[in-house]
Design an enzyme around this catalytic site. Structure first.
Site, short mmCIF file in Angstrom:
data_model
loop_
_atom_site.label_atom_id
_atom_site.label_comp_id
_atom_site.label_asym_id
_atom_site.label_seq_id
_atom_site.Cartn_x
_atom_site.Cartn_y
_atom_site.Cartn_z
N GLY A 16 0.86 -1.19 0.00
CA GLY A 16 0.00 0.00 0.00
C GLY A 16 0.89 1.23 0.00
O GLY A 16 2.12 1.12 -0.11
N PHE A 19 2.24 5.50 5.09
CA PHE A 19 1.30 5.82 6.18
C PHE A 19 0.08 4.91 6.23
O PHE A 19 -0.88 5.20 6.93
CB PHE A 19 0.81 7.29 6.11
CG PHE A 19 1.92 8.30 6.03
CD1 PHE A 19 2.65 8.64 7.16
CD2 PHE A 19 2.25 8.90 4.82
CE1 PHE A 19 3.67 9.57 7.09
CE2 PHE A 19 3.27 9.83 4.74
CZ PHE A 19 3.98 10.17 5.88
N LYS A 22 1.61 -0.51 6.84
CA LYS A 22 2.32 -1.73 6.41
C LYS A 22 3.27 -2.21 7.50
O LYS A 22 3.29 -3.38 7.84
CB LYS A 22 3.12 -1.47 5.12
CG LYS A 22 2.28 -1.03 3.95
CD LYS A 22 3.10 -0.86 2.70
CE LYS A 22 4.21 0.17 2.81
NZ LYS A 22 3.69 1.55 3.01
N GLU A 90 10.13 -2.44 3.77
CA GLU A 90 10.59 -1.56 2.68
C GLU A 90 11.09 -2.41 1.50
O GLU A 90 12.11 -2.09 0.87
CB GLU A 90 11.73 -0.63 3.17
CG GLU A 90 11.43 0.11 4.46
CD GLU A 90 10.48 1.29 4.29
OE1 GLU A 90 10.10 1.60 3.15
OE2 GLU A 90 10.09 1.87 5.33
N CYS A 181 -7.31 13.03 -5.40
CA CYS A 181 -6.45 14.13 -4.98
C CYS A 181 -4.99 13.95 -5.39
O CYS A 181 -4.20 14.89 -5.29
CB CYS A 181 -6.53 14.30 -3.46
SG CYS A 181 -8.18 14.72 -2.87
P1 ADP Z 1 3.60 2.42 6.48
O1 ADP Z 1 4.57 1.33 6.89
O2 ADP Z 1 2.55 1.94 5.51
O3 ADP Z 1 4.29 3.68 6.01
P2 ADP Z 1 3.19 2.72 9.32
O4 ADP Z 1 2.81 1.36 9.82
O5 ADP Z 1 4.62 3.13 9.49
O6 ADP Z 1 2.76 2.83 7.78
O7 ADP Z 1 2.29 3.85 10.01
C1 ADP Z 1 0.91 3.77 10.12
C2 ADP Z 1 0.48 4.84 11.13
O8 ADP Z 1 0.75 6.12 10.60
C3 ADP Z 1 -0.99 4.86 11.43
O9 ADP Z 1 -1.38 3.96 12.43
C4 ADP Z 1 -1.19 6.32 11.93
O10 ADP Z 1 -0.87 6.40 13.30
C5 ADP Z 1 -0.10 7.09 11.21
N1 ADP Z 1 -0.57 7.96 10.11
C6 ADP Z 1 0.00 9.15 9.80
N2 ADP Z 1 -0.58 9.68 8.70
C7 ADP Z 1 -1.55 8.84 8.30
C8 ADP Z 1 -2.49 8.83 7.21
N3 ADP Z 1 -2.54 9.82 6.31
N4 ADP Z 1 -3.33 7.79 7.10
C9 ADP Z 1 -3.28 6.79 8.01
N5 ADP Z 1 -2.42 6.72 9.04
C10 ADP Z 1 -1.55 7.73 9.20
ZN ZN Z 2 -8.52 12.79 -1.45
#
Ligand code: ADP
Ligand code: ZN
Length: 202
Positions: A16, A19, A22, A90, A181
């Site tokens: 995905g 944020f 993952k 990653e 968006c």
């Molecule tokens: P990824 O590994 O996909 O980058 P993370 O597991 O590191 O995601 O982080 C997920 C967390 O980021 C969520 O639980 C929430 O606290 C925070 N977060 C910050 N911005 C957003 C956003 N735009 N949508 C959803 N969660 C977000």
């Molecule tokens: Zn949007």
């Protein structure tokens, strides 16, 4: 099949935008594997040094010890063959050689958990995730929240100007956006607000 345990291996992909949770989901699954007393090892590419050198860290600050590797082949070098569950965060940064390595590991009875971005800053499928999705036994697509409108977001919006595929960074440099968006490349909207000529009579 694992010659020690007799277990059949598999590949699970979590993908995905940034944020979308993952890393959180990967950490959750790895913690459960540890609770089940499985031997776990976690890897991440050297390039991602955003928060911590020897840990995977989610944006919500969940952490787990990990081994940093320079490339996908090094996962095999650094692996303890008694390990049953392998987490890779990653994964999109490992390039095409991760496909064969993940398959080899699954073929030898390992449970391989792969987390990574499915699309890049232009919205294009991010190699090697498409191939890994085809080969996986299980696929989970995580969505974030669009920072513009609050809808479910599948895109990673780059906010800084660069044509490089990889620009490592987090908040401030990227944000989650929905399909509507999302603006591939750097958003020009804000700039255009200033450039727009004054409407006569306004
Ligand atoms: P990824 O590994 O996909 O980058 P993370 O597991 O590191 O995601 O982080 C997920 C967390 O980021 C969520 O639980 C929430 O606290 C925070 N977060 C910050 N911005 C957003 C956003 N735009 N949508 C959803 N969660 C977000
Ligand atoms: Zn949007």
């Amino acid at each position: 099949m694992d010659i020690v345990t007799g277990h059949v291996g598999w590949i699970e992909v979590i993908c995905g935008p940034m944020f979308s949770g993952k890393s959180e989901e990967l950490i959750r699954r790895l913690r459960r594997a540890k609770i089940a007393r499985k031997r776990v090892q976690v890897f991440k590419p050297v390039l991602d040094d955003r928060y911590s050198v020897d840990e995977i860290v989610s944006h919500g600050d969940q952490r787990m010890k990990s081994t940093v590797v320079a490339n996908a082949k090094e996962i095999l070098d650094q692996m303890d063959w008694r390990t049953q569950v392998i987490g890779i965060d990653e994964s999109n940064f490992f390039g095409p050689e991760l496909v064969d390595i993940a398959s080899q590991l699954a073929d030898t009875g390992k449970q391989v958990l792969i987390a990574g971005l499915d699309t890049d800053y232009l919205g294009r499928p991010f190699s090697p995730m498409p191939e890994l999705l085809c080969l996986a036994e299980s696929i989970t697509k995580t969505l974030a929240i669009c920072m513009r409108c609050g809808n479910p977001a599948k895109h990673t919006q780059r906010l800084v100007e660069s044509n490089d595929l990889i620009v490592v960074g987090a908040s401030g440099m990227y944000e989650a956006r929905c399909r509507r968006c999302f603006e591939p490349g750097v958003p020009k909207q804000e700039v255009m607000e200033f450039a727009r000529p004054a409407t006569p009579g306004a």
